[in-house]
Write an enzyme that holds these catalytic residues in place. Structure first.
Site, short mmCIF file in Angstrom:
data_model
loop_
_atom_site.label_atom_id
_atom_site.label_comp_id
_atom_site.label_asym_id
_atom_site.label_seq_id
_atom_site.Cartn_x
_atom_site.Cartn_y
_atom_site.Cartn_z
N HIS A 147 0.86 -1.15 0.05
CA HIS A 147 0.00 -0.17 -0.03
C HIS A 147 0.80 1.26 0.07
CE1 HIS A 147 -4.30 0.24 -0.16
NE2 HIS A 147 -4.65 0.12 0.91
N ASN A 157 -7.57 4.98 3.96
CA ASN A 157 -9.26 4.97 3.77
C ASN A 157 -9.43 6.60 3.98
OD1 ASN A 157 -8.75 2.25 3.18
ND2 ASN A 157 -10.01 1.76 5.09
#
Length: 185
Positions: free
Chosen positions: A19, A66
């Site tokens: 990520h 997020n």
């Protein structure tokens, strides 16, 4: 001014995970262009400098993936930057490890960081560079994107990060179409 945003998760725990390729691309751009990314504001670590004669802001949101849109929305509102002068760099499971794809706009796909950005900006019309991290075969997606690269993948991902940094520099030095033609292969 260009705003170059690399997506990732803050903290040692996530430092070398799939990520965080966006963060690593920002780090490489900073190193190559002598820009210190050490200021904390707008829910991000950032640094100001110049690439190819253009003023740039290199940004690493510190909100966790997020919620990346919170940081970028704050920056867009503060600097009044046009969306076509933003480049978001992030990981993509639908691209093989070591490849990159440049797009001028598009949906978030399965990427929660991009979902947050598009939702809060209320637009998907900004350039992005996606770095391929491969697809999980048996692992849950959330576990996969927060896992480290295998020994065999490390040279491929390092090359992809270098290519992504070159692509950013090409967008700034020339334009998006030139970079897309050169790097989308």
């Amino acid at each position: 001014m260009y705003v170059i945003v690399g997506l990732g998760n803050p903290g040692r725990k996530y430092e070398n995970t799939r990520h965080n390729v966006g963060f690593h691309t920002i780090d490489l751009l900073a190193e190559r262009n002598q820009i210190k990314v050490n200021k904390l504001k707008h829910k991000a670590l950032y640094g100001e400098g110049v690439i190819a004669g253009e003023k740039v802001l290199l940004v690493k949101p510190q909100t966790y993936m997020n919620l990346s849109g919170q940081s970028l929305l704050d920056i867009v509102n503060y600097y009044k930057v046009d969306l076509n002068r933003i480049i978001v760099i992030y990981d993509d499971i639908d691209i093989k490890v070591g490849s990159i794809r440049i797009r001028e706009k598009g949906s978030a796909g399965t990427h929660n960081g991009m979902r947050s950005i598009i939702y809060l900006l209320q637009k998907d019309e900004f350039p992005r560079i996606r770095i391929g991290i491969g697809k999980p075969e048996i692992m849950e997606l959330s576990d996969f994107v927060t896992s480290n690269f295998s020994k065999e993948e490390i040279p491929l991902i390092k090359e992809a990060i270098e290519t992504a940094a070159l692509a950013v520099e090409s967008v700034i030095d020339r334009d998006l179409s030139f970079a897309m033609n050169k790097f989308n292969g």
